[in-house]
Design an enzyme around this catalytic site. Structure first.
Site, PDB file in Angstrom:
ATOM      1  CE  LYS A   1      -2.308   2.762   3.503  1.00 19.03           C
ATOM      2  NZ  LYS A   1      -1.265   3.299   4.365  1.00 19.03           N
ATOM      3  CG  ASN A   2       2.339   2.854   3.503  1.00 23.56           C
ATOM      4  OD1 ASN A   2       1.191   3.257   3.257  1.00 23.56           O
ATOM      5  ND2 ASN A   2       2.760   2.597   4.726  1.00 23.56           N
TER       6      ASN A   2
ATOM      7  NE  ARG B   1       0.142  11.805   6.855  1.00 20.22           N
ATOM      8  CZ  ARG B   1       0.378  12.996   7.340  1.00 20.22           C
ATOM      9  NH1 ARG B   1      -0.597  13.832   7.564  1.00 20.22           N
ATOM     10  NH2 ARG B   1       1.604  13.366   7.603  1.00 20.22           N
TER      11      ARG B   1
ATOM     12  N   PRO C   1       2.594  16.464  10.994  1.00 16.62           N
ATOM     13  CG  PRO C   1       4.493  17.302  12.079  1.00 16.62           C
ATOM     14  CD  PRO C   1       3.406  16.287  12.209  1.00 16.62           C
ATOM     15  CB  ILE C   2       3.339  17.921   5.473  1.00 12.18           C
ATOM     16  CG1 ILE C   2       2.419  19.137   5.394  1.00 12.18           C
ATOM     17  CG2 ILE C   2       2.529  16.643   5.538  1.00 12.18           C
ATOM     18  CD1 ILE C   2       1.706  19.246   4.054  1.00 12.18           C
ATOM     19  CG  ASP C   3       7.785  20.166   9.709  1.00 12.44           C
ATOM     20  OD1 ASP C   3       7.042  19.198   9.950  1.00 12.44           O
ATOM     21  OD2 ASP C   3       8.962  20.240  10.131  1.00 12.44           O
ATOM     22  CD  GLN C   4      11.710  18.515   8.301  1.00  6.44           C
ATOM     23  OE1 GLN C   4      12.789  18.528   7.702  1.00  6.44           O
ATOM     24  NE2 GLN C   4      11.381  19.437   9.201  1.00  6.44           N
TER      25      GLN C   4
ATOM     26  CG  ASP D   1       2.950   1.579   9.380  1.00  6.90           C
ATOM     27  OD1 ASP D   1       2.661   2.548  10.109  1.00  6.90           O
ATOM     28  OD2 ASP D   1       3.353   1.711   8.209  1.00  6.90           O
TER      29      ASP D   1
END
Ligand code: EPU
Length: 427
Positions: free
Chosen positions: A22-23, A92, A122-125, A304
């Site tokens: 999936k990922n 996501r 967060p998605i800051d990176q 996971d």
């Protein structure tokens, strides 16, 4: 909405086939947009997240055919359209549209991602990476707009080891001018899978799977054919379920190397694990020892798998401590396991689990892997039927779960969940 019904207590026996990851899939499908001709993906899992991604790409103008586990994506007519709401909020991994559309069109406007919100993610990176490549990032009425006249290669050090940020930067950088170097990159097998696809599309990427990845941008990427790696999290979940039910199961279509941390921890508990070329056999034992588990970035024990592992540890003698160093509070399965009689509590980033017998109960999956934990727990129960609501979360990550478990001898079925309203909204 539906619920899963499980009458446990039967040892799982037989062979289960693991689907594509999936990922990987949720990164590879949007990555196809970077090409200017048809990309074919083999070994694609049948998951709700992939189905949503198909619709998003079609909305952007890509032509898609999906038969069995093969998807053909012709992105030649795709455009970058604003996507403030709607389907992107269901996933996501919709954040991969940022890197893919920025790389191909130099422009993307997209609502913040949804998905499994077990804690703030967060998605800051990701943003730091896009800005380093020369993009301007602004917040417009709750959506993120990212645009660049020209993307230029850059040296980017990730402050946090992030799978999503590493992949997103690789996507955008593969069509930037010049050399991008990602330092402190994530090393998960899914990163290598994305790099393999991009390379087959004509990108120049070195070092994927190590902490330094070098991407020499190219002007155009072309179509190709790529086979997705097996899903190591699904595989690990079946390994755990086989052990928890004291069964004997061959998990087929896996890369045993990807499962090393899982294998080591199962062996430490007393489970017999036999590694073959592309499969792993799990032979359960009557008793297991308590162990400590630390969830870490790859090649450490996967976060996971910490939720389903928690359920297995309820079956061990003594006290186990499971600590998640990737997410600080990924424990939505814990109160539900307690409802089933587990002797378990959390302290900071750890769950402290004392071996106990679990009982049938009505429980709710609050996210994908919490759902997997409840399935494993329910399979061990010998005194009735466990009802698991929130199955839509489990469907996001487990291809063919009910049929697979039935083929292994479990008594599992789905029913319409008439009580769903009482549980409230799912997100
Ligand atoms: N983080 C930041 N800033 C960022 C990105 C991440 O602080 O910009 C932090 C996160 O809050 C977290 C850690 O870094 O504490 C790791 O996050 P990462 O970015 O690696 O997670 P992700 O890419 O969003 C992927 C998987 C997750 C899996 C994690 C860790 C996908 C679509 N999702 O998420 O999978 O838990 O890596 O391995 O690939 C799942 O399958 O159930 C799942 C949640």
């Amino acid at each position: 909405m539906e619920k899963l019904m499980i009458r446990g207590g039967r040892p799982l026996r037989g062979t289960v086939q693991i689907s594509g990851a999936k990922n990987s899939a949720v990164a590879l499908v949007p990555a196809a947009i970077l090409a200017e001709s048809e990309v074919t993906l083999d070994n694609l899992p049948h998951l709700s997240d992939v189905a949503v991604y198909r619709e998003i790409l079609e909305d952007l103008g890509a032509e898609i055919e999906w038969h069995g586990d093969v998807m053909k994506i012709d992105p030649s007519a795709a455009v970058s359209r604003p996507m403030p709401n709607g389907k992107v909020k269901l996933l996501r991994a919709s954040y991969y549209l940022m890197g893919a559309l920025l790389g191909r069109f130099g422009e993307v406007t997209i609502g913040l991602p949804g998905g499994c919100n077990f804690e703030p993610r967060p998605i800051d990176q990701h943003i730091k990476g896009f800005e380093a490549l020369g993009a301007t990032v602004t917040n417009e009425h709750g959506s993120i707009r990212i645009h660049a006249k020209e993307l230029r290669g850059a040296k980017i050090y990730l402050d946090v080891v992030s799978v999503g940020a590493t992949i997103n930067i690789m996507l955008a950088a593969s069509r930037a001018k010049g050399l991008t170097i990602i330092e402190n990159a994530a090393k998960e097998p899914e990163i290598i899978d994305v790099a393999t696809l991009l390379s087959a599309m004509g990108a120049k990427i070195k070092g994927a799977g190590t902490e330094t990845i070098r991407i020499e941008g190219v002007e155009r990427l072309h179509g190709c054919r790529h086979s997705i790696i097996p899903d190591r999290i699904q595989a690990g979940t079946y390994m755990i379920a086989a052990a928890a039910t004291h069964g004997d199961v061959v998990i087929d279509n896996v890369i045993p190397k990807h499962m090393e941390a899982m294998t080591a921890k199962l062996e430490e508990m007393g489970v017999e694990v036999i590694e073959l070329d592309e499969s792993i056999r799990i032979i359960g034992r009557p008793d297991y020892s308590a162990i400590d588990v630390k969830a870490l970035v790859y090649p450490g024990f996967a976060t996971d798998l910490q939720s389903p592992m928690t359920s297995l540890l309820t079956q061990a003698k003594g006290v186990s401590i499971l600590t998640d160093y990737v997410y600080s509070n990924r424990f939505k399965h814990v109160p539900e396991l307690a409802r089933m009689g587990a002797n378990i509590r959390t302290e900071g980033r750890s769950a402290i689990i004392e071996g106990s017998t679990l009982h049938a109960a009505k429980v709710r999956a609050a996210d994908l892997r919490a759902g997997a934990a409840l399935v494993v727990a329910a399979l061990t129960v010998t005194d009735g039927i466990t009802e698991i609501s929130g199955v839509e979360y489990i469907d996001r990550g487990y291809d063919n779960l009910v049929d697979n478990l039935r083929m292994l001898g479990a008594d599992v079925w789905r029913e319409v969940d008439t009580e769903e309203e009482e549980w409230g909204a799912v997100e």
